[in-house]
Design a protein around this motif. Structure first.
Motif, mmCIF file in Angstrom:
data_model
loop_
_atom_site.group_PDB
_atom_site.id
_atom_site.type_symbol
_atom_site.label_atom_id
_atom_site.label_comp_id
_atom_site.label_asym_id
_atom_site.label_seq_id
_atom_site.Cartn_x
_atom_site.Cartn_y
_atom_site.Cartn_z
ATOM 1 N N TRP A 1 0.808 -1.209 0.000
ATOM 2 C CA TRP A 1 0.000 0.000 0.000
ATOM 3 C C TRP A 1 0.855 1.279 0.000
ATOM 4 C CZ3 TRP A 1 0.036 -3.258 4.358
ATOM 5 C CH2 TRP A 1 0.625 -2.736 5.508
ATOM 6 N N SER A 2 2.112 1.208 -0.486
ATOM 7 C CA SER A 2 2.964 2.408 -0.572
ATOM 8 C C SER A 2 2.203 3.539 -1.258
ATOM 9 C CB SER A 2 4.240 2.106 -1.356
ATOM 10 O OG SER A 2 5.091 1.293 -0.598
ATOM 11 N N GLY A 3 2.390 4.738 -0.741
ATOM 12 C CA GLY A 3 1.730 5.913 -1.297
ATOM 13 C C GLY A 3 0.365 6.172 -0.700
ATOM 14 N N GLN A 4 -0.201 5.220 -0.011
ATOM 15 C CA GLN A 4 -1.516 5.369 0.619
ATOM 16 C C GLN A 4 -1.351 5.952 2.028
ATOM 17 O OE1 GLN A 4 -4.299 4.503 -1.133
ATOM 18 N NE2 GLN A 4 -2.895 3.991 -2.784
ATOM 19 N N ASP A 5 -2.459 6.435 2.578
ATOM 20 C CA ASP A 5 -2.428 6.884 3.965
ATOM 21 C C ASP A 5 -2.142 5.688 4.852
ATOM 22 O OD1 ASP A 5 -2.944 9.489 3.295
ATOM 23 O OD2 ASP A 5 -5.098 9.331 3.612
ATOM 24 N N THR A 6 -1.143 5.834 5.669
ATOM 25 C CA THR A 6 -0.678 4.759 6.532
ATOM 26 C C THR A 6 -0.603 5.275 7.954
ATOM 27 O OG1 THR A 6 0.607 3.851 4.697
ATOM 28 C CG2 THR A 6 1.236 3.127 6.888
ATOM 29 N N VAL A 7 -0.689 4.367 8.892
ATOM 30 C CA VAL A 7 -0.609 4.713 10.302
ATOM 31 C C VAL A 7 0.561 3.952 10.910
ATOM 32 C CG1 VAL A 7 -1.784 4.493 12.526
ATOM 33 C CG2 VAL A 7 -3.090 5.099 10.501
ATOM 34 N N LEU A 8 1.383 4.655 11.660
ATOM 35 C CA LEU A 8 2.356 3.994 12.517
ATOM 36 C C LEU A 8 1.646 3.851 13.855
ATOM 37 C CD1 LEU A 8 5.900 3.766 12.710
ATOM 38 C CD2 LEU A 8 5.015 4.868 14.749
ATOM 39 N N GLN A 9 1.432 2.632 14.273
ATOM 40 C CA GLN A 9 0.664 2.359 15.484
ATOM 41 C C GLN A 9 1.573 1.767 16.553
ATOM 42 O OE1 GLN A 9 -1.696 -1.244 15.717
ATOM 43 N NE2 GLN A 9 -3.488 -0.036 16.324
ATOM 44 N N VAL A 10 1.404 2.218 17.775
ATOM 45 C CA VAL A 10 2.057 1.612 18.931
ATOM 46 C C VAL A 10 0.956 1.054 19.816
ATOM 47 C CG1 VAL A 10 3.452 2.014 20.989
ATOM 48 C CG2 VAL A 10 4.042 3.157 18.850
ATOM 49 N N VAL A 11 1.123 -0.206 20.192
ATOM 50 C CA VAL A 11 0.159 -0.869 21.069
ATOM 51 C C VAL A 11 0.903 -1.331 22.314
ATOM 52 C CG1 VAL A 11 -1.529 -2.730 21.289
ATOM 53 C CG2 VAL A 11 -1.112 -1.691 19.047
ATOM 54 N N TYR A 12 0.375 -1.005 23.477
ATOM 55 C CA TYR A 12 0.909 -1.529 24.734
ATOM 56 C C TYR A 12 -0.020 -2.661 25.141
ATOM 57 C CZ TYR A 12 2.516 -1.422 29.687
ATOM 58 O OH TYR A 12 3.011 -1.737 30.931
ATOM 59 N N ARG A 13 0.435 -3.885 24.971
ATOM 60 C CA ARG A 13 -0.329 -5.073 25.366
ATOM 61 C C ARG A 13 0.104 -5.422 26.793
ATOM 62 N NH1 ARG A 13 -3.047 -6.089 20.875
ATOM 63 N NH2 ARG A 13 -2.013 -5.808 18.876
ATOM 64 N N THR A 14 -0.802 -5.219 27.731
ATOM 65 C CA THR A 14 -0.434 -5.322 29.142
ATOM 66 C C THR A 14 -0.248 -6.753 29.625
ATOM 67 O OG1 THR A 14 -2.728 -5.355 29.910
ATOM 68 C CG2 THR A 14 -1.665 -3.185 29.664
ATOM 69 N N ASN A 15 -0.969 -7.699 29.053
ATOM 70 C CA ASN A 15 -0.937 -9.090 29.517
ATOM 71 C C ASN A 15 -1.215 -9.167 31.016
ATOM 72 O OD1 ASN A 15 -0.796 -11.811 28.895
ATOM 73 N ND2 ASN A 15 1.385 -11.947 29.325
ATOM 74 N N ASN A 16 -2.022 -8.245 31.489
ATOM 75 C CA ASN A 16 -2.369 -8.153 32.900
ATOM 76 C C ASN A 16 -3.892 -8.269 33.009
ATOM 77 O OD1 ASN A 16 -2.989 -7.331 35.523
ATOM 78 N ND2 ASN A 16 -1.373 -5.786 35.570
ATOM 79 N N PRO A 17 -4.404 -9.371 33.576
ATOM 80 C CA PRO A 17 -5.851 -9.560 33.626
ATOM 81 C C PRO A 17 -6.589 -8.512 34.459
ATOM 82 C CG PRO A 17 -4.717 -11.294 34.845
ATOM 83 C CD PRO A 17 -3.655 -10.478 34.167
#
Length: 160
Positions: free
Chosen positions: A128-144
Motif C-alpha cells: 500500500w505504498s503511497g496510501q495513507d498509513t498509520v504507525l501504530q504503537v500498542v501496549y499489550r499489558t498481559n495483565n488480567p
C-alpha cells in the motif's frame, strides 16, 4: 456528601490504575499535553486502532522504503505484572483496509512510569505504498486486572 467523596476517591483510584502509552516521535494524533505526568489523559486510548482519534493530515510524515527511523514512546503509567509481562508493539497499518505489518515488539520488563523507549525501525516495502498509513504503537499489558491494550497512532505515508 459521603457519596460525593466516594465518587471522587474512586475516580482517582481508577484514573491511576490504567497503563498508558504515549507516542512522542513521530508525534501521536491529538495532543502531547501533560505527557510528563503519570496517567496523562492524552496517553490512555483503549479503542483500536487509534483510540478513536481522527487522521491529522497536517502532521503526516513521509517514510522512505529502506529508511531507518527512530520511534520514541513513553510508558506513561506502568502496568507490569510479575509472571506475565506485556510488551509494546510497533506496526504499520494501511488505514483504509487495516492491513498491517508488525515491525518490532519491545518487552515490558517492569520499567517505571515515564520510561522512554527508543526503537530504530527500518521502513519495509508494503503493497500500500503511497496510501495513507498509520504507525501504530500498542501496549499489550498481559495483565488480567487491566485493559488488554492501549493504542497510539501517528499519520505517515510510505514512499518508494
Amino acid at each position: 456528601m459521603a457519596s460525593t467523596i466516594f465518587v471522587i476517591i474512586a475516580s482517582a483510584v481508577i484514573g491511576v490504575s490504567f497503563a498508558h502509552v504515549c507516542l512522542l516521535s513521530p508525534a501521536q494524533r491529538g495532543s502531547l499535553q501533560g505527557i510528563n505526568k503519570k496517567a496523562a489523559g492524552n496517553c490512555i486510548l483503549l479503542k483500536p486502532p487509534c483510540g478513536g482519534r481522527p487522521r491529522q493530515d497536517n502532521r503526516t510524515v513521509d517514510f522512505r522504503v529502506g529508511q531507518e527511523y527512530e520511534v520514541v514512546i513513553q510508558k506513561n503509567l506502568d502496568h507490569y505484572k510479575d509472571g506475565s509481562p506485556g510488551f509494546f508493539e510497533i506496526l504499520l497499518i494501511e488505514e483504509s483496509s487495516e492491513s498491517s505489518k508488525s515491525l518490532v515488539k519491545i518487552p515490558d520488563q517492569g520499567e517505571p512510569s515515564l520510561t522512554v523507549y527508543f526503537q530504530t525501525i527500518v521502513i519495509p516495502a508494503v503493497q500500500w505504498s503511497g496510501q495513507d498509513t498509520v504507525l501504530q504503537v500498542v501496549y499489550r499489558t498481559n495483565n488480567p486486572a487491566a485493559p488488554a491494550a492501549f493504542y497510539q497512532c501517528a499519520d505517515v505515508r510510505i514512499v518508494p
